[in-house]
Structures are given as C-alpha cells and as structure tokens.
Design an enzyme around this catalytic site. Structure first.
Site, PDB file in Angstrom:
ATOM      1  CG  HIS A 183       1.794   5.472 -10.876  1.00  0.00           C
ATOM      2  ND1 HIS A 183       1.638   6.680 -11.505  1.00  0.00           N
ATOM      3  CD2 HIS A 183       3.049   5.471 -10.392  1.00  0.00           C
ATOM      4  CE1 HIS A 183       2.756   7.380 -11.408  1.00  0.00           C
ATOM      5  NE2 HIS A 183       3.629   6.668 -10.720  1.00  0.00           N
ATOM      6  CG  HIS A 206       5.729   3.320  -7.157  1.00  0.00           C
ATOM      7  ND1 HIS A 206       6.631   3.100  -8.165  1.00  0.00           N
ATOM      8  CD2 HIS A 206       5.271   4.584  -7.328  1.00  0.00           C
ATOM      9  CE1 HIS A 206       6.733   4.191  -8.912  1.00  0.00           C
ATOM     10  NE2 HIS A 206       5.922   5.116  -8.424  1.00  0.00           N
ATOM     11  CG  ASP A 251       8.677   0.815 -12.357  1.00  0.00           C
ATOM     12  OD1 ASP A 251       7.998   1.670 -11.768  1.00  0.00           O
ATOM     13  OD2 ASP A 251       9.622   1.114 -13.121  1.00  0.00           O
ATOM     14  CG  ASN A 259       6.338   9.330  -5.885  1.00  0.00           C
ATOM     15  OD1 ASN A 259       6.503   9.313  -4.673  1.00  0.00           O
ATOM     16  ND2 ASN A 259       7.099   8.625  -6.712  1.00  0.00           N
ATOM     17  CD  GLN A 318       1.952  12.211 -10.363  1.00  0.00           C
ATOM     18  OE1 GLN A 318       1.686  13.203  -9.694  1.00  0.00           O
ATOM     19  NE2 GLN A 318       1.021  11.472 -10.950  1.00  0.00           N
TER      20      GLN A 318
END
Ligand code: 5GP
Ligand code: ZN
Length: 140
Positions: free
Chosen positions: A101, A103, A32, A88, A95
């Site tokens: 995706h 995390h 990230d 999310n 989100q």
C-alpha cells in the site's frame, strides 16, 4: 491472487467496508483508519503483493498513476499545503499490514506531524563502495 488471511485483500475486495474514495478493476483507494492528517489515504491493489519487492511491475506502473490522480483530488478538495507519499516495507521500516500500500498523507501547517528522518553523514570513499555494490546487484 488473494490471501484469505489478509485484511487489505478483504478491504480491497469489498468484503470489509472502508471509506473508499476511488475504485477501479485493479485498485481501491480508501481513507486510513488512524489518519496522520485529514485525508490520509491508502492506495491498495486488489491483487495481493506483500511489499515493493513482490509487486508486479505493470500493477505498480498503473498504481502510481492512480495515486497521482487521487493526490491531486485530495489537494483540490482539502486544500493541503504539501503531501508526503510513504511506502513501508518490512516491520523494521514500519510496515504493519503486509499487503502493498502507498500512503498519501496530505500536510497542513498545523498538523503536528513530523514525517522525517535524522540526516546522517557520509564520506566519498564509502559512498563509492556502496554505489558499486548496488550497481553490481543491479547487473546480476
Ligand atoms: P503500514 O504501517 O503497514 O505502512 O500502514 C498500515 C496502515 O493501515 C496504517 O496507517 C493503519 O492505520 C491502516 N489500517 C490498518 N488497518 C486498517 C483498516 O482496517 N482500515 C483502514 N481504513 N485502515 C487500516
Ligand atoms: Zn492481501
């Protein structure tokens, strides 16, 4: 399917560079850009799905296996003491990139993060009503 306006389609497809830690035919896992903690990674399917409600079941099954493999590698490489898996869906839920995706957020004693929620209250009658509504929707 790809969405030409989607940044994660471009990253997953290799058109935009990322710090990739794992890649196969279906997925790319990269760090990230604004990590919550050291080693914060995102597991992203190469195919475009907006969120959990849209993602293909088979892709999701394969994705969680990849997530586990990378999570173990992150733990072993970085020595984190815990790990949050966060996903999310929708702006209200936080989100910001509308390409599914997951995390992987390693946790350290001194990371200063608080990935948590405020515990609410419940009563048995309301809980039963809520459960009935959900079970009804599952049957539909
Ligand atoms: P969300 O809030 O949608 O669950 O998470 C989106 C995540 O993507 C955020 O943690 C954000 O830092 C990360 N992100 C957004 N744009 C980029 C980018 O271009 N590259 C990388 N590596 N991460 C990004
Ligand atoms: Zn996309």
């Amino acid at each position: 399917m790809r969405d030409d306006n989607c940044i994660f389609c471009k990253i997953a497809g290799g058109d935009i560079p990322s710090t990739t830690v794992y890649e196969d035919e279906q997925f790319r896992v990269f760090l990230d850009l604004s990590p919550a903690a050291k080693g914060h990674a995102l597991v992203v399917p190469k195919e475009h799905f907006a969120n959990l409600f849209e993602i293909d079941d088979e892709v999701l099954r394969d994705l969680i296996v990849v997530a586990k493999k990378v999570a173990i590698a992150i733990r072993d490489a970085l020595g984190c003491e815990g790990m949050n898996i966060v996903q999310n869906n929708g702006p209200l839920a936080g989100q910001t990139v509308f390409h599914f995706h997951l995390h992987i957020i390693p946790r350290y004693a001194d990371d200063g993060q608080n990935i948590n929620w405020v515990p609410g209250t419940s009563d048995p009658e309301t809980q039963v009503k809520i459960a009935e509504a959900i079970k009804g929707a599952l049957k539909a």
